[in-house]
Scaffold this motif. Structure first.
Motif, PDB file in Angstrom:
ATOM      1  N   ARG A 122      53.645  37.922  42.050  1.00  0.00           N
ATOM      2  CA  ARG A 122      54.014  37.798  40.649  1.00  0.00           C
ATOM      3  C   ARG A 122      53.042  38.613  39.806  1.00  0.00           C
ATOM      4  O   ARG A 122      51.841  38.526  39.977  1.00  0.00           O
ATOM      5  CB  ARG A 122      53.984  36.327  40.229  1.00  0.00           C
ATOM      6  N   GLU A 123      53.607  39.358  38.867  1.00  0.00           N
ATOM      7  CA  GLU A 123      52.738  40.244  38.096  1.00  0.00           C
ATOM      8  C   GLU A 123      52.001  39.507  36.985  1.00  0.00           C
ATOM      9  O   GLU A 123      50.994  39.996  36.474  1.00  0.00           O
ATOM     10  CB  GLU A 123      53.536  41.403  37.509  1.00  0.00           C
ATOM     11  N   SER A 124      52.471  38.306  36.600  1.00  0.00           N
ATOM     12  CA  SER A 124      51.834  37.566  35.515  1.00  0.00           C
ATOM     13  C   SER A 124      51.843  36.072  35.813  1.00  0.00           C
ATOM     14  O   SER A 124      52.920  35.482  35.989  1.00  0.00           O
ATOM     15  CB  SER A 124      52.571  37.800  34.189  1.00  0.00           C
ATOM     16  N   ILE A 125      50.661  35.454  35.871  1.00  0.00           N
ATOM     17  CA  ILE A 125      50.540  34.001  35.944  1.00  0.00           C
ATOM     18  C   ILE A 125      49.676  33.571  34.766  1.00  0.00           C
ATOM     19  O   ILE A 125      48.566  34.080  34.577  1.00  0.00           O
ATOM     20  CB  ILE A 125      49.903  33.541  37.266  1.00  0.00           C
ATOM     21  N   GLY A 126      50.195  32.648  33.969  1.00  0.00           N
ATOM     22  CA  GLY A 126      49.504  32.262  32.751  1.00  0.00           C
ATOM     23  C   GLY A 126      49.062  30.820  32.755  1.00  0.00           C
ATOM     24  O   GLY A 126      49.516  30.002  33.562  1.00  0.00           O
ATOM     25  N   LEU A 127      48.164  30.502  31.834  1.00  0.00           N
ATOM     26  CA  LEU A 127      47.743  29.130  31.567  1.00  0.00           C
ATOM     27  C   LEU A 127      47.087  29.091  30.194  1.00  0.00           C
ATOM     28  O   LEU A 127      46.648  30.113  29.668  1.00  0.00           O
ATOM     29  CB  LEU A 127      46.781  28.605  32.641  1.00  0.00           C
ATOM     30  N   ASP A 128      47.040  27.902  29.614  1.00  0.00           N
ATOM     31  CA  ASP A 128      46.291  27.671  28.381  1.00  0.00           C
ATOM     32  C   ASP A 128      45.067  26.854  28.750  1.00  0.00           C
ATOM     33  O   ASP A 128      45.173  25.664  29.073  1.00  0.00           O
ATOM     34  CB  ASP A 128      47.154  26.949  27.348  1.00  0.00           C
ATOM     35  N   GLY A 129      43.899  27.488  28.723  1.00  0.00           N
ATOM     36  CA  GLY A 129      42.682  26.876  29.245  1.00  0.00           C
ATOM     37  C   GLY A 129      41.831  26.244  28.164  1.00  0.00           C
ATOM     38  O   GLY A 129      41.554  26.877  27.133  1.00  0.00           O
ATOM     39  N   VAL A 130      41.411  24.995  28.401  1.00  0.00           N
ATOM     40  CA  VAL A 130      40.451  24.373  27.496  1.00  0.00           C
ATOM     41  C   VAL A 130      39.151  25.162  27.572  1.00  0.00           C
ATOM     42  O   VAL A 130      38.802  25.729  28.615  1.00  0.00           O
ATOM     43  CB  VAL A 130      40.219  22.882  27.843  1.00  0.00           C
ATOM     44  N   MET A 131      38.427  25.199  26.473  1.00  0.00           N
ATOM     45  CA  MET A 131      37.294  26.121  26.365  1.00  0.00           C
ATOM     46  C   MET A 131      36.197  25.823  27.394  1.00  0.00           C
ATOM     47  O   MET A 131      35.523  26.740  27.856  1.00  0.00           O
ATOM     48  CB  MET A 131      36.727  26.087  24.946  1.00  0.00           C
ATOM     49  N   THR A 132      36.049  24.552  27.767  1.00  0.00           N
ATOM     50  CA  THR A 132      34.995  24.207  28.726  1.00  0.00           C
ATOM     51  C   THR A 132      35.290  24.729  30.127  1.00  0.00           C
ATOM     52  O   THR A 132      34.385  24.791  30.969  1.00  0.00           O
ATOM     53  CB  THR A 132      34.797  22.691  28.791  1.00  0.00           C
ATOM     54  N   GLN A 133      36.553  25.093  30.399  1.00  0.00           N
ATOM     55  CA  GLN A 133      36.928  25.562  31.735  1.00  0.00           C
ATOM     56  C   GLN A 133      37.230  27.049  31.797  1.00  0.00           C
ATOM     57  O   GLN A 133      37.606  27.563  32.861  1.00  0.00           O
ATOM     58  CB  GLN A 133      38.151  24.773  32.229  1.00  0.00           C
ATOM     59  N   VAL A 134      37.079  27.749  30.683  1.00  0.00           N
ATOM     60  CA  VAL A 134      37.453  29.161  30.634  1.00  0.00           C
ATOM     61  C   VAL A 134      36.730  29.983  31.697  1.00  0.00           C
ATOM     62  O   VAL A 134      37.339  30.811  32.398  1.00  0.00           O
ATOM     63  CB  VAL A 134      37.205  29.728  29.222  1.00  0.00           C
ATOM     64  N   GLU A 135      35.446  29.784  31.860  1.00  0.00           N
ATOM     65  CA  GLU A 135      34.696  30.571  32.839  1.00  0.00           C
ATOM     66  C   GLU A 135      35.170  30.288  34.259  1.00  0.00           C
ATOM     67  O   GLU A 135      35.224  31.202  35.101  1.00  0.00           O
ATOM     68  CB  GLU A 135      33.199  30.305  32.703  1.00  0.00           C
ATOM     69  N   ASN A 136      35.492  29.043  34.559  1.00  0.00           N
ATOM     70  CA  ASN A 136      36.014  28.716  35.887  1.00  0.00           C
ATOM     71  C   ASN A 136      37.346  29.409  36.134  1.00  0.00           C
ATOM     72  O   ASN A 136      37.613  29.899  37.245  1.00  0.00           O
ATOM     73  CB  ASN A 136      36.170  27.199  36.035  1.00  0.00           C
ATOM     74  N   TYR A 137      38.210  29.456  35.108  1.00  0.00           N
ATOM     75  CA  TYR A 137      39.487  30.139  35.276  1.00  0.00           C
ATOM     76  C   TYR A 137      39.278  31.638  35.480  1.00  0.00           C
ATOM     77  O   TYR A 137      39.994  32.271  36.268  1.00  0.00           O
ATOM     78  CB  TYR A 137      40.392  29.888  34.065  1.00  0.00           C
ATOM     79  N   ARG A 138      38.305  32.195  34.793  1.00  0.00           N
ATOM     80  CA  ARG A 138      38.011  33.620  34.995  1.00  0.00           C
ATOM     81  C   ARG A 138      37.576  33.893  36.432  1.00  0.00           C
ATOM     82  O   ARG A 138      37.956  34.906  37.024  1.00  0.00           O
ATOM     83  CB  ARG A 138      36.946  34.071  33.997  1.00  0.00           C
ATOM     84  N   LYS A 139      36.805  32.984  36.989  1.00  0.00           N
ATOM     85  CA  LYS A 139      36.372  33.148  38.380  1.00  0.00           C
ATOM     86  C   LYS A 139      37.555  33.080  39.335  1.00  0.00           C
ATOM     87  O   LYS A 139      37.485  33.618  40.447  1.00  0.00           O
ATOM     88  CB  LYS A 139      35.357  32.064  38.733  1.00  0.00           C
ATOM     89  N   SER A 140      38.637  32.414  38.917  1.00  0.00           N
ATOM     90  CA  SER A 140      39.839  32.314  39.748  1.00  0.00           C
ATOM     91  C   SER A 140      40.814  33.449  39.499  1.00  0.00           C
ATOM     92  O   SER A 140      41.953  33.403  39.971  1.00  0.00           O
ATOM     93  CB  SER A 140      40.534  30.977  39.493  1.00  0.00           C
ATOM     94  N   GLY A 141      40.370  34.456  38.743  1.00  0.00           N
ATOM     95  CA  GLY A 141      41.201  35.635  38.553  1.00  0.00           C
ATOM     96  C   GLY A 141      41.920  35.725  37.223  1.00  0.00           C
ATOM     97  O   GLY A 141      42.622  36.711  36.964  1.00  0.00           O
ATOM     98  N   PHE A 142      41.756  34.722  36.356  1.00  0.00           N
ATOM     99  CA  PHE A 142      42.426  34.740  35.051  1.00  0.00           C
ATOM    100  C   PHE A 142      41.503  35.464  34.054  1.00  0.00           C
ATOM    101  O   PHE A 142      40.849  34.855  33.208  1.00  0.00           O
ATOM    102  CB  PHE A 142      42.751  33.321  34.595  1.00  0.00           C
ATOM    103  N   THR A 143      41.475  36.783  34.181  1.00  0.00           N
ATOM    104  CA  THR A 143      40.505  37.585  33.446  1.00  0.00           C
ATOM    105  C   THR A 143      41.078  38.186  32.158  1.00  0.00           C
ATOM    106  O   THR A 143      40.339  38.772  31.370  1.00  0.00           O
ATOM    107  CB  THR A 143      39.989  38.726  34.333  1.00  0.00           C
ATOM    108  N   GLN A 144      42.394  38.068  31.958  1.00  0.00           N
ATOM    109  CA  GLN A 144      43.029  38.596  30.761  1.00  0.00           C
ATOM    110  C   GLN A 144      43.320  37.449  29.786  1.00  0.00           C
ATOM    111  O   GLN A 144      43.578  36.318  30.199  1.00  0.00           O
ATOM    112  CB  GLN A 144      44.344  39.302  31.112  1.00  0.00           C
ATOM    113  N   SER A 145      43.303  37.752  28.489  1.00  0.00           N
ATOM    114  CA  SER A 145      43.690  36.747  27.497  1.00  0.00           C
ATOM    115  C   SER A 145      44.485  37.415  26.390  1.00  0.00           C
ATOM    116  O   SER A 145      44.219  38.564  26.031  1.00  0.00           O
ATOM    117  CB  SER A 145      42.461  36.034  26.926  1.00  0.00           C
ATOM    118  N   SER A 146      45.478  36.686  25.866  1.00  0.00           N
ATOM    119  CA  SER A 146      46.332  37.252  24.824  1.00  0.00           C
ATOM    120  C   SER A 146      45.996  36.722  23.440  1.00  0.00           C
ATOM    121  O   SER A 146      46.113  37.451  22.458  1.00  0.00           O
ATOM    122  CB  SER A 146      47.813  37.005  25.135  1.00  0.00           C
TER     123      SER A 146
END
Length: 346
Positions: A122-146
């Motif tokens: 899949r070319e796009s997987i999204g989520l709305d991340g609470v601010m305290t978990q943003v860095e953890n999501y980035r480590k899991s590959g969620f490096t883009q934000s809109s």
């Protein structure tokens, strides 16, 4: 004596399990899910294989000095991973039991969700991340934000009786041209998926129409869906008026959740918002549901017209979270987004 190893077991939920587990857990985290979990049942139908919970087979032997272990069949974590078409997915409801956090149960369930979304690339997987978990999501590959979502909170009663009273009175007298319920036969529901794709980039046509009907046809549940139609432009395929914007509201636990609000400009968005408030306040007076007459709506900070509108109303930002992507950020025009559908599924 050491405990024997535990084994985490993953389960796909059926519709009723999703409404039960996900409603209770989201409520316990103060996420304010929809009234009675009815919206979760609809979300489940978007991808019946995409809602997971996990349990742990307890060790067969423990000592009293060892840490607390889950009971047999006790749920330790939940997550949703909804597929949209062939190239999009969405992660939501990612919660681990507070009793057992730090044991790896949550991340194991997370990995199961990611596996569900990526058997085909899949070319796009999204989520709305609470601010305290943003860095953890980035480590899991969620490096883009809109954009950054701002949850704006305000009184539906004040909106109708004070802040926008003149407009509310016109709406009550049916004097606002083109403003109709989504259940009106003039509304071409087939236009709505294209509106969402244009403004926020998600491609999920059946879900969009199901979401609209969920709000349009159940006034007894205080769910409302409205649209504004063009007076002079028609859709080439259906011959029906062009939809200039549409919006939905549903009761939750501590307030009413508004979303989406898509509109060509701030004037259309305000008319939609006030119409939702007029109908909700009227419904509560006629048949009290008991949900506080407060509205919560998640708006993108990158839409200046949306920020200006809610700043003007004095609705404060009570809960920020970041819209993040793994892979490509879908093409979108954020200037038409005055409220996202829901953080849980995008």
């Amino acid at each position: 004596m050491l405990a024997s190893p535990t084994r985490q077991v993953f389960h796909q939920t059926d519709r009723d399990q999703a409404a039960d587990h996900f409603f209770k857990w989201a409520s316990s985290e103060h996420w304010n899910p929809g009234h009675k979990g009815l919206d979760i049942k609809l979300l489940h139908s978007a991808d019946p294989k995409g809602f997971f919970f996990s349990t742990v087979d307890p060790p067969s032997n423990t000592t009293t000095t060892e840490q607390l272990h889950p009971e047999k069949d006790e749920v330790v974590s939940i997550v949703s991973a909804v597929r949209y078409g062939e190239d999009q997915g969405w992660i939501g409801y990612y919660i681990a039991s507070p009793k057992y956090r730090g044991r790896g149960y949550g991340i194991a369930t997370w990995n199961r969700a990611i596996d569900h979304l990526t058997p085909d690339t899949r070319e796009s997987i999204g989520l709305d991340g609470v601010m305290t978990q943003v860095e953890n999501y980035r480590k899991s590959g969620f490096t883009q934000s809109s954009w950054l979502n701002e949850r704006r909170h305000g009184s539906a009663v004040d909106l109708v009786e004070k802040q926008e009273r003149e407009l509310a009175d016109k709406i009550s007298r049916n004097e606002v041209e083109g403003l109709v319920l989504l259940s009106d036969p003039q509304v071409d529901l087939d236009q709505l998926p294209g509106i969402e794709t244009k403004y926020c980039g998600l491609k999920r046509p059946q879900f969009v129409k199901d979401w609209a009907l969920f709000h349009a046809n159940h006034p007894e549940e205080h769910r409302v869906g409205v649209a504004i139609l063009s007076s002079d432009k028609k859709d080439e395929k259906s011959g029906k008026p062009l939809v200039l914007g549409y919006a939905c509201v549903r009761p939750a636990i501590s307030s009413y959740r508004v979303g989406p609000v898509y509109a060509v400009d701030g004037d259309v968005a305000k008319k939609l918002l006030v119409k939702l408030a007029v109908d909700v306040v009227s419904a509560e007076k006629q048949s009290p549901l008991g949900v506080p007459l407060m509205f919560d709506i998640d708006i993108p900070d990158k839409n200046p017209a949306a920020v200006k509108m809610f700043d003007g109303l004095g609705w404060k930002n009570t809960f920020p979270c970041l819209r993040m992507w793994k892979g490509k950020i879908p093409d979108h025009d954020v200037n038409g987004v005055f409220g996202v559908t829901t953080l849980e599924v995008g």
